[in-house]
Scaffold this motif. Structure first.
Motif, PDB file in Angstrom:
ATOM      1  N   ILE A 282       0.821  -1.209   0.000  1.00 45.64           N
ATOM      2  CA  ILE A 282       0.000   0.000   0.000  1.00 45.64           C
ATOM      3  C   ILE A 282       0.855   1.258   0.000  1.00 45.64           C
ATOM      4  O   ILE A 282       2.000   1.257   0.467  1.00 45.64           O
ATOM      5  N   ALA A 283       0.277   2.327  -0.535  1.00 42.61           N
ATOM      6  CA  ALA A 283       0.895   3.644  -0.521  1.00 42.61           C
ATOM      7  C   ALA A 283      -0.220   4.654  -0.277  1.00 42.61           C
ATOM      8  O   ALA A 283      -1.396   4.377  -0.526  1.00 42.61           O
ATOM      9  N   TRP A 284       0.166   5.822   0.184  1.00 40.32           N
ATOM     10  CA  TRP A 284      -0.808   6.873   0.496  1.00 40.32           C
ATOM     11  C   TRP A 284      -0.398   8.191  -0.145  1.00 40.32           C
ATOM     12  O   TRP A 284       0.777   8.573  -0.103  1.00 40.32           O
ATOM     13  N   VAL A 285      -1.385   8.883  -0.720  1.00 37.90           N
ATOM     14  CA  VAL A 285      -1.219  10.251  -1.220  1.00 37.90           C
ATOM     15  C   VAL A 285      -2.428  11.057  -0.760  1.00 37.90           C
ATOM     16  O   VAL A 285      -3.402  10.501  -0.245  1.00 37.90           O
ATOM     17  N   GLN A 286      -2.356  12.369  -0.963  1.00 36.03           N
ATOM     18  CA  GLN A 286      -3.502  13.240  -0.740  1.00 36.03           C
ATOM     19  C   GLN A 286      -3.876  13.886  -2.055  1.00 36.03           C
ATOM     20  O   GLN A 286      -2.988  14.351  -2.795  1.00 36.03           O
ATOM     21  N   ASP A 287      -5.186  13.942  -2.352  1.00 38.57           N
ATOM     22  CA  ASP A 287      -5.631  14.645  -3.544  1.00 38.57           C
ATOM     23  C   ASP A 287      -5.465  16.152  -3.326  1.00 38.57           C
ATOM     24  O   ASP A 287      -5.059  16.582  -2.230  1.00 38.57           O
ATOM     25  N   PRO A 288      -5.731  16.984  -4.325  1.00 40.97           N
ATOM     26  CA  PRO A 288      -5.517  18.429  -4.160  1.00 40.97           C
ATOM     27  C   PRO A 288      -6.325  19.075  -3.030  1.00 40.97           C
ATOM     28  O   PRO A 288      -5.973  20.157  -2.563  1.00 40.97           O
TER      29      PRO A 288
END
Length: 130
Positions: free
Chosen positions: A111-117
């Motif tokens: 798994i990996a995590w990002v944040q949308d704008p």
């Protein structure tokens, strides 16, 4: 008897055009917009049978009398993939903010995590073993 059907999540946003462009570029198809012309107050997007709604903060307050939370890690969109590192890099290339790079979890997932704008979390996940 089933009372409910067709679940979806609605994310609140201060910039609906930016949010719509981000999710459209990530592979979601726009399936609903109101109003039909001009700046929308609500847009629904779909990917593989799943819908995400985007609603403006102003409309949610004015039309519904609610107090939406538009900051912080208040929801997570989960995107399954066959290649977490590529999906993570793709979203970052679209303007997502990296949160956590790909790492194993539960011995069966990557798994990996990002944040949308708008700061909503997106988890990119793949199964590594059956």
């Amino acid at each position: 008897m089933t009372v409910f059907r067709t679940p979806q999540i609605v994310l609140f946003t201060r910039d609906i055009e930016r949010a719509t462009a981000f999710y459209s570029t990530a592979g979601f198809d726009e399936v609903f917009r109101t109003p039909a012309t001009g700046t929308p107050i609500h847009v629904d997007l779909a990917l593989d049978g799943y819908r995400i709604g985007l609603a403006t903060e102003e409309s949610t307050r004015g039309d519904h009398g609610l107090d939406p939370v538009v900051e912080g890690q208040r929801a997570a969109v989960v995107l399954w993939t066959d290649d977490t590192p590529a999906g993570y890099a793709h979203l970052i290339g679209l303007g997502a903010t990296p949160v956590k790079p790909p790492e194993p979890w539960l011995e069966t997932l990557l798994i990996a995590w990002v944040q949308d704008p708008d700061g909503h979390l997106i988890q990119v996940v793949q199964r590594t073993t059956a």
